[in-house]
Structure formats: C-alpha cells, structure tokens
Enzyme design. Sequence first.
Site, PDB file in Angstrom:
ATOM      1  N   GLU A  62      20.499  33.631 -11.029  1.00 16.54           N
ATOM      2  CA  GLU A  62      21.616  33.870 -11.959  1.00 16.54           C
ATOM      3  C   GLU A  62      21.317  33.413 -13.387  1.00 16.54           C
ATOM      4  OE1 GLU A  62      24.617  31.273  -9.968  1.00 16.54           O
ATOM      5  OE2 GLU A  62      24.661  30.194 -11.871  1.00 16.54           O
ATOM      6  N   HIS A  65      29.647  32.795 -11.106  1.00 17.50           N
ATOM      7  CA  HIS A  65      29.681  31.324 -11.243  1.00 17.50           C
ATOM      8  C   HIS A  65      30.952  30.891 -11.997  1.00 17.50           C
ATOM      9  CE1 HIS A  65      26.870  27.623 -11.222  1.00 17.50           C
ATOM     10  NE2 HIS A  65      28.130  27.236 -11.202  1.00 17.50           N
ATOM     11  N   ARG A 116      25.126  26.534  -4.699  1.00 20.52           N
ATOM     12  CA  ARG A 116      24.080  27.007  -5.607  1.00 20.52           C
ATOM     13  C   ARG A 116      23.370  28.169  -4.916  1.00 20.52           C
ATOM     14  NH1 ARG A 116      26.341  24.849  -9.137  1.00 20.52           N
ATOM     15  NH2 ARG A 116      25.646  23.188 -10.534  1.00 20.52           N
ATOM     16  N   ASP A 132      26.760  17.561   7.755  1.00 26.28           N
ATOM     17  CA  ASP A 132      26.465  16.735   6.577  1.00 26.28           C
ATOM     18  C   ASP A 132      25.811  15.464   7.117  1.00 26.28           C
ATOM     19  OD1 ASP A 132      26.649  14.942   4.329  1.00 26.28           O
ATOM     20  OD2 ASP A 132      28.260  16.173   3.512  1.00 26.28           O
TER      21      ASP A 132
HETATM   22  P1  NAD Z   1      29.366  15.848  -3.459  1.00 25.40           P
HETATM   23  O1  NAD Z   1      28.179  15.053  -3.877  1.00 25.40           O
HETATM   24  O2  NAD Z   1      30.710  15.196  -3.496  1.00 25.40           O
HETATM   25  O3  NAD Z   1      29.148  16.423  -1.978  1.00 25.40           O
HETATM   26  C1  NAD Z   1      27.971  17.013  -1.542  1.00 25.40           C
HETATM   27  C2  NAD Z   1      27.849  16.769  -0.049  1.00 25.40           C
HETATM   28  O4  NAD Z   1      26.723  17.507   0.440  1.00 25.40           O
HETATM   29  C3  NAD Z   1      27.601  15.286   0.294  1.00 25.40           C
HETATM   30  O5  NAD Z   1      28.535  14.855   1.260  1.00 25.40           O
HETATM   31  C4  NAD Z   1      26.172  15.289   0.826  1.00 25.40           C
HETATM   32  O6  NAD Z   1      25.962  14.277   1.810  1.00 25.40           O
HETATM   33  C5  NAD Z   1      26.088  16.680   1.406  1.00 25.40           C
HETATM   34  N1  NAD Z   1      24.715  17.116   1.652  1.00 25.40           N
HETATM   35  C6  NAD Z   1      23.576  16.773   0.984  1.00 25.40           C
HETATM   36  N2  NAD Z   1      22.502  17.333   1.553  1.00 25.40           N
HETATM   37  C7  NAD Z   1      22.975  18.046   2.608  1.00 25.40           C
HETATM   38  C8  NAD Z   1      22.344  18.847   3.609  1.00 25.40           C
HETATM   39  N3  NAD Z   1      21.009  19.017   3.638  1.00 25.40           N
HETATM   40  N4  NAD Z   1      23.111  19.440   4.546  1.00 25.40           N
HETATM   41  C9  NAD Z   1      24.458  19.262   4.544  1.00 25.40           C
HETATM   42  N5  NAD Z   1      25.114  18.511   3.627  1.00 25.40           N
HETATM   43  C10 NAD Z   1      24.373  17.925   2.675  1.00 25.40           C
HETATM   44  O7  NAD Z   1      29.341  17.157  -4.368  1.00 25.40           O
HETATM   45  P2  NAD Z   1      30.551  18.132  -4.698  1.00 25.40           P
HETATM   46  O8  NAD Z   1      31.245  17.664  -5.920  1.00 25.40           O
HETATM   47  O9  NAD Z   1      31.350  18.376  -3.452  1.00 25.40           O
HETATM   48  O10 NAD Z   1      29.741  19.462  -5.132  1.00 25.40           O
HETATM   49  C11 NAD Z   1      28.929  20.148  -4.197  1.00 25.40           C
HETATM   50  C12 NAD Z   1      28.104  21.191  -4.938  1.00 25.40           C
HETATM   51  O11 NAD Z   1      28.933  22.239  -5.411  1.00 25.40           O
HETATM   52  C13 NAD Z   1      27.418  20.683  -6.230  1.00 25.40           C
HETATM   53  O12 NAD Z   1      26.204  20.010  -5.943  1.00 25.40           O
HETATM   54  C14 NAD Z   1      27.207  21.950  -7.019  1.00 25.40           C
HETATM   55  O13 NAD Z   1      25.927  22.492  -6.734  1.00 25.40           O
HETATM   56  C15 NAD Z   1      28.284  22.888  -6.483  1.00 25.40           C
HETATM   57  N6  NAD Z   1      29.281  23.209  -7.521  1.00 25.40           N
HETATM   58  C16 NAD Z   1      29.496  24.516  -7.822  1.00 25.40           C
HETATM   59  C17 NAD Z   1      30.453  24.862  -8.784  1.00 25.40           C
HETATM   60  C18 NAD Z   1      30.769  26.302  -9.112  1.00 25.40           C
HETATM   61  O14 NAD Z   1      31.427  26.567 -10.133  1.00 25.40           O
HETATM   62  N7  NAD Z   1      30.357  27.271  -8.315  1.00 25.40           N
HETATM   63  C19 NAD Z   1      31.136  23.847  -9.469  1.00 25.40           C
HETATM   64  C20 NAD Z   1      30.887  22.517  -9.125  1.00 25.40           C
HETATM   65  C21 NAD Z   1      29.960  22.212  -8.149  1.00 25.40           C
END
Ligand code: NAD
Length: 327
Positions: free
Chosen positions: A261, A293, A232, A172
């Site tokens: 999806e 999802h 995603r 990260d």
């Molecule tokens: P968050 O913003 O708290 O954390 C995301 C992390 O990813 C951050 O620490 C960021 O620095 C890091 N990041 C950004 N670009 C990066 C890269 N190129 N390489 C590595 N790390 C990188 O977000 P979160 O609340 O933890 O959610 C993460 C993701 O989960 C969301 O963006 C969403 O797409 C996905 N999500 C999926 C569901 C589901 O039902 N499947 C539900 C909620 C969220």
Amino acid sequence: MRALVYSVHNFDRPFLEKAAQHHYMHFTELALNTDTAHLAKGFDAISLFSNDDGSSAVLQILHHYGIKFIALRSAGFDHVDIEAAKSLGIKVGRVPEYSPYAIAEHAVAMLLALNRKLFEARELMRLQDFRLDGLTGFDIHGKTVGIVGTGKIGIAFARIMKGFGTRLLANDPVLNPHAPELEIEYVSLQELLMRCDIVSLHCPLNSSTYHLLGKNEFALMKRNAILINTARGAVIDTEALIHALMHKQIAGACLDVYEREKGLFFYDHRTSVLTDPHFMILKGMKNVILTGHQAFLTAEALEAIAHITAQNLTEWEIHGKSANDLN
Ligand code: NAD
C-alpha cells in the site's frame, strides 16, 4: 521544538494545527523516503505517518541533518528501523493508543457491508432494481469469531462481537486480562482458523507475524469464513489470499490494509494506470471489500493522534525522553 511533519493530508492537518501548541510545525504532503529526507535539514524533529519510510538508509540521512526525534503518528512502528535509530541516537516515540474503537468499529463495518452486500444493494437501488436475488447474507449471531491479537484493538473488537451473540476464540502469546469477562477461549492459530466463521487480525507486523496467514493457513479455514484485516497488509501473504478466494477456500475478505500500500493509499491515483496486478485482482473481486487504510479515521482518533504527538515533542524538549519512546 522545530518539527517537520511528513505525510500531512487534508484530513489530519486541522487537528495537527490545533495541537501544535508552542512547537513550530511545518507541514508537507510528501512522504519520507531517500528523496525527501533532505527536507528535514534545519529541524530538530520529524513526524511520520504509517506509510513513511523509516528504513536504516533514510535514518542515516536524517541523522546527517541533525534530526534527534521522530514522532510517529501511529501505533504501529513496523515502518521504522528502531534499532538503527537507537544506534544513531535518534529517539522514536509513537501514539500507542488513540482510539482502539475506531479500528474495531471499522472492522465490524466492513464485515457487515460484505456479509449483507450493502455495496451491491446500493447499486441496485440506484438502478431501481428492487429484486433481492443475490443479496442473502448470514446471521452473525451464533457464529464463532477468531481474533488474532487481543491487545487494545482486538479486545475492543471482541466486545462488539460479544454484543452480536458470538462465541469468541483468540490467539495471542499474551493473555488479555479482560478475556475472562468476555469468555474468550485462547487456542492455537491452527485451531482458531479451523473453527471460526469470522477471523479478524489485530496483531502488529513484525518478524513473527509476517505472512502469518499463507497457503497452509488458508487451507485450514472454513469455506464459509470471512477474513478481516485492519492490522497490516504483510500479515497476509496476498498471493495466497487471492488463491484462497478464487478457489473458494474462504468466502470473502475485508481488507483495510494491503501488503504494497505504500505510495498507493492516501494519494490520488485517479489519472494513474495502476500496475500492481494483485491489487487490481483484489479490487475487482465481488467477495472482497477494500478500504485505503482508513480504519483509524474518526475525529476522536485524529484529535488524540495530534495531541499525543505534540505531547511527545514537548516531553522530548523538556526531559529529553517521552513516556511513549520506543528506544
Ligand atoms: P497492541 O499492542 O495493544 O496489541 C497487539 C496484540 O498482538 C498484543 O496482545 C500482542 O501480544 C499480540 N501479538 C503479537 N504477536 C502476535 C502473534 N504472533 N500472534 C498473535 N498475536 C500477537 O496493539 P493494538 O493497539 O491493538 O494495534 C494492533 C495493530 O493494529 C497495530 O500494531 C497496527 O499494525 C494496527 N493498526 C491499524 C490501524 C488502521 O488504521 N488500519 C490503526 C491502528 C493500528
């Protein structure tokens, strides 16, 4: 505030009705796209879910009908062109955190189900075939787990995996302040892929993470590795993943999200002939677990999503901005 809420399903409707407060919320099961944008006529705001289309073309139609606010019922916002919304004077707000545990726990549930072959075991039990051949898994204890994206969900996942007795690696650009207490070692993505037995994706989808894992990355991974994606779909190059699974470059995949999806997940396709060959291949592979999802789908998460969405509408109505604005 009069809000048209797109993509409402039976699973979230009661939570939204309860949270609506003084707002007038009109619910539609339809997803937002160029064909359904006109339904927003007469409303001040709309609310969207993760598979609605918030592209620039759709936003222009919404602007034409006077929409001023878009309340996303998701944390991810890759489905909305935030800059285009800004230039049209449309505010976009999201639910930045509802339950990171819901997603992290689902990632673990898929991992355990795949590793311990629970679906096959259930089928064998139904057939009264009590032989155990082919059901062997591995101990998670002692394995090395890689977390790509150590934000709210990544850290919740890390805490659970720590409890299993694993070594944690992460990639990260931003170090999480809780990382030291979990003894997380930050490494490059390449090193993480080379060293880990389990890799879980928790980064957002954006231009830096689109197809983050492709042919070259799968070639680096361990042959016994299990990949989990609850982030995603497009963070993974699906074609490259299928190639890696077929050629045993990795052992298996747990996928809650899929690159194409949209229009597929959240709907009943029982009488349809599905035409996406990549999806059909993944769906038929024994070493893949797919869910539609649903990682967020806990009562606690649905309640928080509905509550924060209504709260965003209230803040917009009173102050013209909300604490969760993206633009
Ligand atoms: P968050 O913003 O708290 O954390 C995301 C992390 O990813 C951050 O620490 C960021 O620095 C890091 N990041 C950004 N670009 C990066 C890269 N190129 N390489 C590595 N790390 C990188 O977000 P979160 O609340 O933890 O959610 C993460 C993701 O989960 C969301 O963006 C969403 O797409 C996905 N999500 C999926 C569901 C589901 O039902 N499947 C539900 C909620 C969220």
